[in-house]
Scaffold this motif. Structure first.
Motif, PDB file in Angstrom:
ATOM      1  N   LEU A 233       0.808  -1.213   0.000  1.00  0.00           N
ATOM      2  CA  LEU A 233       0.000   0.000   0.000  1.00  0.00           C
ATOM      3  C   LEU A 233       0.842   1.265   0.000  1.00  0.00           C
ATOM      4  CD1 LEU A 233      -3.014  -0.314   2.406  1.00  0.00           C
ATOM      5  CD2 LEU A 233      -2.932   0.442   0.051  1.00  0.00           C
ATOM      6  N   GLY A 234       1.890   1.257   0.822  1.00  0.00           N
ATOM      7  CA  GLY A 234       2.674   2.470   1.041  1.00  0.00           C
ATOM      8  C   GLY A 234       3.145   3.137  -0.242  1.00  0.00           C
ATOM      9  N   PRO A 235       3.834   2.394  -1.118  1.00  0.00           N
ATOM     10  CA  PRO A 235       4.317   3.015  -2.360  1.00  0.00           C
ATOM     11  C   PRO A 235       3.181   3.586  -3.215  1.00  0.00           C
ATOM     12  CG  PRO A 235       5.397   0.924  -2.002  1.00  0.00           C
ATOM     13  CD  PRO A 235       4.326   1.026  -0.949  1.00  0.00           C
ATOM     14  N   LEU A 236       2.017   2.904  -3.210  1.00  0.00           N
ATOM     15  CA  LEU A 236       0.869   3.424  -3.965  1.00  0.00           C
ATOM     16  C   LEU A 236       0.420   4.775  -3.422  1.00  0.00           C
ATOM     17  CD1 LEU A 236      -1.495   0.386  -4.587  1.00  0.00           C
ATOM     18  CD2 LEU A 236      -0.206   1.728  -6.244  1.00  0.00           C
ATOM     19  N   LEU A 237       0.310   4.832  -2.097  1.00  0.00           N
ATOM     20  CA  LEU A 237      -0.146   6.091  -1.497  1.00  0.00           C
ATOM     21  C   LEU A 237       0.895   7.191  -1.698  1.00  0.00           C
ATOM     22  CD1 LEU A 237      -1.844   4.926   1.818  1.00  0.00           C
ATOM     23  CD2 LEU A 237      -2.881   5.475  -0.371  1.00  0.00           C
ATOM     24  N   ALA A 238       2.163   6.813  -1.658  1.00  0.00           N
ATOM     25  CA  ALA A 238       3.223   7.801  -1.885  1.00  0.00           C
ATOM     26  C   ALA A 238       3.136   8.342  -3.313  1.00  0.00           C
ATOM     27  CB  ALA A 238       4.592   7.178  -1.632  1.00  0.00           C
ATOM     28  N   ALA A 239       2.913   7.430  -4.275  1.00  0.00           N
ATOM     29  CA  ALA A 239       2.791   7.862  -5.668  1.00  0.00           C
ATOM     30  C   ALA A 239       1.576   8.767  -5.850  1.00  0.00           C
ATOM     31  CB  ALA A 239       2.678   6.640  -6.583  1.00  0.00           C
ATOM     32  N   ALA A 240       0.451   8.373  -5.242  1.00  0.00           N
ATOM     33  CA  ALA A 240      -0.771   9.183  -5.362  1.00  0.00           C
ATOM     34  C   ALA A 240      -0.569  10.555  -4.721  1.00  0.00           C
ATOM     35  CB  ALA A 240      -1.944   8.457  -4.714  1.00  0.00           C
ATOM     36  N   THR A 241       0.146  10.588  -3.604  1.00  0.00           N
ATOM     37  CA  THR A 241       0.398  11.865  -2.930  1.00  0.00           C
ATOM     38  C   THR A 241       1.244  12.776  -3.812  1.00  0.00           C
ATOM     39  OG1 THR A 241       0.327  10.758  -0.791  1.00  0.00           O
ATOM     40  CG2 THR A 241       1.324  12.943  -0.846  1.00  0.00           C
ATOM     41  N   MET A 242       2.314  12.225  -4.382  1.00  0.00           N
ATOM     42  CA  MET A 242       3.181  13.049  -5.226  1.00  0.00           C
ATOM     43  C   MET A 242       2.444  13.528  -6.466  1.00  0.00           C
ATOM     44  SD  MET A 242       6.990  11.432  -5.000  1.00  0.00           S
ATOM     45  CE  MET A 242       6.625   9.711  -4.807  1.00  0.00           C
ATOM     46  N   LEU A 243       1.526  12.684  -6.960  1.00  0.00           N
ATOM     47  CA  LEU A 243       0.757  13.057  -8.143  1.00  0.00           C
ATOM     48  C   LEU A 243      -0.216  14.190  -7.841  1.00  0.00           C
ATOM     49  CD1 LEU A 243      -0.387  12.586 -10.991  1.00  0.00           C
ATOM     50  CD2 LEU A 243      -1.696  10.681 -10.064  1.00  0.00           C
ATOM     51  N   SER A 244      -0.833  14.169  -6.658  1.00  0.00           N
ATOM     52  CA  SER A 244      -1.869  15.167  -6.394  1.00  0.00           C
ATOM     53  C   SER A 244      -1.321  16.446  -5.772  1.00  0.00           C
ATOM     54  CB  SER A 244      -2.971  14.576  -5.514  1.00  0.00           C
ATOM     55  OG  SER A 244      -2.455  13.732  -4.550  1.00  0.00           O
ATOM     56  N   LEU A 245      -0.158  16.366  -5.139  1.00  0.00           N
ATOM     57  CA  LEU A 245       0.330  17.522  -4.382  1.00  0.00           C
ATOM     58  C   LEU A 245       0.510  18.806  -5.203  1.00  0.00           C
ATOM     59  CD1 LEU A 245       0.513  17.524  -1.428  1.00  0.00           C
ATOM     60  CD2 LEU A 245       2.980  17.173  -1.545  1.00  0.00           C
ATOM     61  N   PRO A 246       1.103  18.760  -6.409  1.00  0.00           N
ATOM     62  CA  PRO A 246       1.280  20.018  -7.148  1.00  0.00           C
ATOM     63  C   PRO A 246      -0.041  20.750  -7.408  1.00  0.00           C
ATOM     64  CG  PRO A 246       2.584  18.289  -8.146  1.00  0.00           C
ATOM     65  CD  PRO A 246       1.725  17.633  -7.106  1.00  0.00           C
ATOM     66  N   VAL A 247      -1.092  19.980  -7.760  1.00  0.00           N
ATOM     67  CA  VAL A 247      -2.372  20.635  -8.027  1.00  0.00           C
ATOM     68  C   VAL A 247      -2.994  21.127  -6.718  1.00  0.00           C
ATOM     69  CG1 VAL A 247      -4.650  20.362  -9.045  1.00  0.00           C
ATOM     70  CG2 VAL A 247      -2.700  19.288 -10.114  1.00  0.00           C
TER      71      VAL A 247
END
Lengths: 269, 293
Positions: A233-247
């Motif tokens: 789960l962790g890497p998925l959530l990390a990827a999703a976080t990095m994807l959404s953070l700029p917006v």
């Protein structure tokens, strides 16, 4: 009493829409075994999920690709949108009415019909697996032009006549008189385009196969369905976080403009 | 003389300023549109030469169970998504229309999922929906309710995606309803209160009819959104279980990029575009005709 109930429901809504994001961000910083718990307080903080995902997919490169593609698209939509919008609003020329009708027509076509032929055009031009292929079909936006046109219609004609009498060229009027006035509409069109472009995933999935050219949402989506996450789960959530953070950061800065531009895009329907 | 020349001069400027868009339109709108009419009559995998097949693509489409499946799945999505969206958006908009401190904050927060990437939202909901470890089933277990097979049951999967899409998009529609509510003249309510109308009757006979244009916009936008559904089922379920979340766009994508059936995929896109235009036209007619009770 009524006020308390209203606030209660609104707070419930705040949890409904806000909590999942907080859970995602905190979860990305938790040790793997802690994540599925509802609690927002991990037993310890860890960057392990981030190093794990960065070690598996070229996310930094994808981030760069996304920034490049979104910025180029946004700049192009704003530049050409303001040019055509100005011509439609303030200039008389042959074919102006026809052009306007074509632009309205473009907005009414369901994209499903042009999608496959557009892809084939990219193949014929040799633009698949290239930045050009990612950007080209969204370089101009009919809706952006319409927003610019509406804004420029409200600019007083006297201002333009005065500049013309002062010997300003037509292009000079656009650059020196109109553009400086256009901050609000540039922000509206710009934010809307940037957000749409940043989150776009179907088109990149069609034209890009090469990993080094993938945009962020694309590579994260493929990471999610591929075996690389190894059901952690962790890497998925990390990827999703990095994807959404700029917006999310852009949204925090320009919250009002975001909401207004999306509301204006709803009115076109 | 001078006037004539000046008019002619900005005559030409208008053409020059529009020229880039004209080129763009011809290349990326007109050409694909014309080419789609060629493509739908061919069999083609891009690599070997195109083969004229006449109406074969459409004969195949009419007999293709997966086409009907994807159409049905999209309708399932819309039937749940649209009413849910309107109810939730209208509910929150009515609350946010009450002059209260901090409502700007709530509005901004409800809007947050709108701006975030659909891929990130889908990853998030994949975790919330997980059967064994998911947050939602965790909440159900804590009040001693049985777990729900959100994504693993063919009956539940599309409704689950519809709920997720509602959560993601409802912020836009809250804002649209707020704009609509603020455009209703206050005098209408004042006159109604003088006549002794209850709050419920005011809502039923003033608020709701006056919001009709907003409802049309929401129905149309949600419909177009529903027909564009792609990345959510792609990431969440891959179209399964048992094809129950195969959306129209996902089916077109699979035909084009897994099977290399470009002609058939174009024919599917063509038919879907007609379906979308038809559905939207009918919706506009029906909602507009609804008598303002």
């Amino acid at each position: 009493m009524r006020k308390t109930i209203v606030y209660g429901v609104l707070a419930g809504g705040a949890i409904l829409f806000g909590y999942p994001f907080v859970w995602m961000m905190v979860g990305s910083l938790k040790p793997e075994l802690d994540i599925s718990s509802l609690s927002l307080l991990p037993s310890s903080w860890s960057l392990h999920s981030y190093t794990a995902v960065l070690g598996k997919i070229p996310l930094a490169r994808a981030f760069l690709n996304s920034v490049l593609v979104s910025l180029a698209t946004t700049a192009s939509v704003v530049l050409f949108g303001s040019m055509v919008g100005y011509a439609l609003a303030k200039l008389n020329f042959i074919g102006r009415k026809l052009l306007y009708v074509l632009i309205l027509f473009t907005m009414m076509i369901p994209f499903q019909i042009t999608l496959i032929p557009q892809y084939i055009l990219m193949v014929k031009l040799g633009w698949t697996d290239s930045y050009l292929g990612l950007v080209a079909p969204s370089m101009m936006s009919a809706f952006g032009i319409i927003l610019f046109r509406q804004f420029f219609m409200a600019v007083p004609q006297a201002l333009i006549e005065a500049a013309r009498i002062d010997g300003c060229s037509e292009v000079g009027i656009l650059v020196r008189v109109i553009w400086p006035l256009s901050r609000p509409v540039v922000l509206t069109v710009g934010l809307l385009t940037f957000m749409t472009s940043w989150n776009e995933v179907l088109w990149p999935m069609m034209v890009v196969r090469e990993r080094s050219l993938m945009t962020m949402p694309q590579i994260v989506a493929l990471f999610t369905i591929g075996g690389e996450a190894e059901s952690q789960l962790g890497p998925l959530l990390a990827a999703a976080t990095m994807l959404s953070l700029p917006v999310i950061v852009a949204y925090a800065l320009f919250q009002r403009q975001f909401i207004e531009s999306m509301a204006s895009s709803g009115v076109k329907g | 003389m001078n006037l004539v020349r000046s008019r002619r001069r900005h005559d030409r400027t208008g053409v020059w300023l529009s020229l880039p868009y004209v080129i763009f339109f011809l290349a990326f709108v007109a050409y694909p549109l014309v080419f789609s009419f060629v493509l739908i009559f061919h069999r083609w995998n891009i690599i070997t030469p195109m083969e004229w097949v006449g109406l074969k693509n459409f004969e195949r489409l009419i007999a293709d169970p997966l086409f009907y499946r994807s159409l049905g799945n999209t309708l399932t999505f819309l039937v749940i998504h649209i009413p849910l969206q309107i109810a939730v958006a209208l509910g929150f908009a009515l609350l946010l229309n009450v002059p209260l401190r901090g409502r700007g904050f709530f509005r901004a927060l409800y809007f947050l999922p709108v701006v975030v990437s659909g891929v990130a939202v889908t990853i998030l909901w994949q975790q919330l929906y997980s059967y064994d470890y998911g947050v939602l089933n965790g909440i159900l277990a804590s009040v001693h309710l049985p777990p729900v097979p959100w994504l693993v049951n063919a009956r539940m999967a599309m409704p689950s995606i519809a709920i997720m899409a509602t959560w993601k998009n409802v912020g836009i529609y809250i804002v649209l309803f707020l704009v609509g509510l603020q455009n209703i003249p206050r005098e209408l309510y004042e006159a109604a209160s003088l006549d002794g109308a209850t709050a419920f009757r005011q809502f039923r006979h003033i608020t709701f009819p006056m919001l009709n244009p907003t409802v049309i916009v929401i129905v149309v936008l949600s419909t177009i959104g529903g027909f564009s559904l792609f990345i959510e089922p792609y990431v969440l379920t891959g179209g399964g279980p048992m094809q129950s979340t195969l959306s129209g766009m996902l089916y077109i994508y699979n035909q084009a990029f897994y099977f290399g059936h470009m002609g058939y995929a174009a024919a599917l896109g063509f038919v879907y575009a007609l379906v979308i235009l038809g559905v939207v036209l009918i919706q506009k007619k029906v909602i507009e005709r609804e008598p303002a009770t």
